[in-house]
Design a protein around this motif. Sequence first.
Motif, PDB file in Angstrom:
ATOM      1  N   UNK A  29     -26.897 -37.370  28.654  1.00 48.73           N
ATOM      2  CA  UNK A  29     -25.927 -37.572  27.568  1.00 48.73           C
ATOM      3  C   UNK A  29     -26.685 -37.540  26.237  1.00 48.73           C
ATOM      4  N   UNK A  30     -25.908 -37.449  25.185  1.00 47.69           N
ATOM      5  CA  UNK A  30     -26.539 -37.420  23.854  1.00 47.69           C
ATOM      6  C   UNK A  30     -27.190 -38.756  23.553  1.00 47.69           C
ATOM      7  N   UNK A  31     -28.165 -38.731  22.700  1.00 48.27           N
ATOM      8  CA  UNK A  31     -28.787 -39.994  22.298  1.00 48.27           C
ATOM      9  C   UNK A  31     -27.757 -40.847  21.567  1.00 48.27           C
ATOM     10  N   UNK A  32     -27.921 -42.171  21.672  1.00 52.61           N
ATOM     11  CA  UNK A  32     -26.921 -43.034  21.045  1.00 52.61           C
ATOM     12  C   UNK A  32     -26.901 -42.881  19.526  1.00 52.61           C
ATOM     13  N   UNK A  36     -21.852 -41.408   5.874  1.00 45.79           N
ATOM     14  CA  UNK A  36     -21.233 -42.028   7.055  1.00 45.79           C
ATOM     15  C   UNK A  36     -20.111 -41.131   7.594  1.00 45.79           C
ATOM     16  N   UNK A  37     -19.326 -40.575   6.674  1.00 47.85           N
ATOM     17  CA  UNK A  37     -18.213 -39.698   7.085  1.00 47.85           C
ATOM     18  C   UNK A  37     -18.717 -38.446   7.802  1.00 47.85           C
ATOM     19  N   UNK A  38     -19.818 -37.923   7.289  1.00 45.15           N
ATOM     20  CA  UNK A  38     -20.389 -36.709   7.864  1.00 45.15           C
ATOM     21  C   UNK A  38     -20.731 -36.913   9.337  1.00 45.15           C
ATOM     22  N   UNK A  39     -21.214 -38.094   9.643  1.00 44.56           N
ATOM     23  CA  UNK A  39     -21.636 -38.366  11.024  1.00 44.56           C
ATOM     24  C   UNK A  39     -20.466 -38.816  11.911  1.00 44.56           C
ATOM     25  N   UNK A  62     -36.703 -49.564   9.269  1.00 40.98           N
ATOM     26  CA  UNK A  62     -36.457 -49.714  10.707  1.00 40.98           C
ATOM     27  C   UNK A  62     -35.018 -49.360  11.048  1.00 40.98           C
ATOM     28  N   UNK A  63     -34.854 -48.885  12.274  1.00 40.71           N
ATOM     29  CA  UNK A  63     -33.511 -48.594  12.784  1.00 40.71           C
ATOM     30  C   UNK A  63     -32.831 -49.901  13.200  1.00 40.71           C
ATOM     31  N   UNK A  64     -31.621 -49.768  13.692  1.00 40.77           N
ATOM     32  CA  UNK A  64     -30.987 -50.896  14.379  1.00 40.77           C
ATOM     33  C   UNK A  64     -31.682 -51.034  15.724  1.00 40.77           C
ATOM     34  N   UNK A  65     -31.458 -52.172  16.393  1.00 37.92           N
ATOM     35  CA  UNK A  65     -32.095 -52.275  17.707  1.00 37.92           C
ATOM     36  C   UNK A  65     -31.346 -51.403  18.725  1.00 37.92           C
ATOM     37  N   UNK A  66     -32.126 -50.807  19.595  1.00 37.80           N
ATOM     38  CA  UNK A  66     -31.588 -49.901  20.605  1.00 37.80           C
ATOM     39  C   UNK A  66     -31.743 -50.584  21.959  1.00 37.80           C
ATOM     40  N   UNK A  67     -30.708 -50.554  22.763  1.00 36.74           N
ATOM     41  CA  UNK A  67     -30.826 -51.112  24.114  1.00 36.74           C
ATOM     42  C   UNK A  67     -31.633 -50.136  24.976  1.00 36.74           C
ATOM     43  N   UNK A  68     -32.757 -50.605  25.491  1.00 39.34           N
ATOM     44  CA  UNK A  68     -33.611 -49.706  26.282  1.00 39.34           C
ATOM     45  C   UNK A  68     -32.886 -49.264  27.553  1.00 39.34           C
ATOM     46  N   UNK A  69     -32.118 -50.181  28.124  1.00 40.32           N
ATOM     47  CA  UNK A  69     -31.401 -49.852  29.360  1.00 40.32           C
ATOM     48  C   UNK A  69     -30.365 -48.755  29.119  1.00 40.32           C
ATOM     49  N   UNK A  70     -29.626 -48.864  28.035  1.00 34.41           N
ATOM     50  CA  UNK A  70     -28.627 -47.830  27.722  1.00 34.41           C
ATOM     51  C   UNK A  70     -29.311 -46.499  27.446  1.00 34.41           C
ATOM     52  N   UNK A 120     -29.404 -41.926  15.362  1.00 36.12           N
ATOM     53  CA  UNK A 120     -28.997 -40.918  14.386  1.00 36.12           C
ATOM     54  C   UNK A 120     -30.088 -40.753  13.329  1.00 36.12           C
ATOM     55  N   UNK A 121     -30.530 -39.534  13.136  1.00 35.09           N
ATOM     56  CA  UNK A 121     -31.480 -39.231  12.064  1.00 35.09           C
ATOM     57  C   UNK A 121     -32.943 -39.392  12.443  1.00 35.09           C
ATOM     58  N   UNK A 122     -33.212 -40.152  13.501  1.00 37.67           N
ATOM     59  CA  UNK A 122     -34.594 -40.551  13.776  1.00 37.67           C
ATOM     60  C   UNK A 122     -35.525 -39.356  13.973  1.00 37.67           C
ATOM     61  N   UNK A 123     -35.022 -38.326  14.653  1.00 39.74           N
ATOM     62  CA  UNK A 123     -35.886 -37.164  14.915  1.00 39.74           C
ATOM     63  C   UNK A 123     -36.398 -36.533  13.620  1.00 39.74           C
TER      64      UNK A 123
END
Length: 350
Positions: free
Chosen positions: A72-75, A291-294, A55-63, A79-82
């Motif tokens: 804007x870019x996805x938060x 982590x550095x790459x991102x 699972x990912x971290x939780x994402x704020x639906x409002x944001x 990252x990576x989900x696609x």
Amino acid sequence: MSVTSPHPTTGVQLKPLWIGDVCVDPPILQAPMAGFTNFAFRQIVREFGGAGLQATEMVSARSFVWLDEHEAEHPDRLWGVQEEPRPLAVQMWDNDPETLARVGQCLAREFRVSVVDINFGCPVKQVTQKAHSGSYLLRWPDRVGQIVERVVKACAPTPVTAKIRLGCTRDTVNAIDVAQAVEAAGAAALTVHGRTAQDFFKGSADWDRIAQIKPHLARIPLIGNGDLDSAEKVVAAFRRYPVDGVMIARASLGKPWLFAQAAAALRGEVIPPDPPLEEQRAIMLKHFALVLERFGPERGTMLMRKYAACYASGLPGARHFRGAISNAQSPEDFYRIVEELFPKVLSLQS
Ligand SMILES: Cc1cc2nc3c(=O)[nH]c(=O)nc-3n(C[C@H](O)[C@H](O)[C@H](O)COP(=O)(O)O)c2cc1C
């Protein structure tokens, strides 16, 4: 994994865990953890194997909606989900059924995630008192049900799951009511962290209370969560409690190989030992490289400091290492401190 009698050595009768049409095999889930379970961490876990669903971290639906409307870019949290392998669950939080439905639908249709999870367990003030979301909503099983129902409809056929705590306070434990509302609303699974929101992380997770929910669920799997920090405890949880799956959070942060160990133990195999410390160090540095790459050198170093503390946790000399690494400002600092102090931690252990 087929339905069998209890395994002769583990005593566990394992059944396949299905979340909708997603087979979670083994039935050991990697928990969402805000600030931690980003793509880099998931990738490290994935390489060891053993987590049937990540699972990912939780994402704020409002944001998410705001960013979408402003093109804007996805938060960073997505990252990576696609691109990354499935099965993968994305967790989101809010209290508005329409906002959650909109984001859930986008995650299901555009991101093609395997599972959309809704957070009803977060106890932090920013989410509860400020945004009336997360565990704040547990007070109203009906409201939880309305949210789940709306999101299920929007995401179909992608399965929707809910993650809850036992209740808001120790005096108002109502997980059975919430569980029934979640099931009636069409969710595909329920995860229960065996503490109340009031507990935060105090005391121990109450697995008896998790178990009490099981007879009240007619259709959906129950996933138990809380304090599983070894392969043996995972096996014991399956043996003692009527759960269909288990979820591991904190203990995996410094031991991303824990899922593989737990999976082996569940199969009745010898539990592979922790990797040699030299290898643990290499795993941490590989994690750092991702982590550095991102995030680039500055943010990447800041982010990695907390993971580094987790990797060292429990090893002799960890406190010294933690103190030093928490001041690392650049990758050069980071590598130097690891070079100087992580090996010392290693040699102390032998
Ligand atoms: C740093 C941290 C961040 C967390 N973030 C989330 C989150 O985003 N969503 C969620 O449902 N639970 C979150 N949790 C709770 C965990 O998923 C899990 O329910 C809890 O830590 C108990 O499991 P454990 O004893 O295996 O750690 C978080 C926990 C920690 C320690």
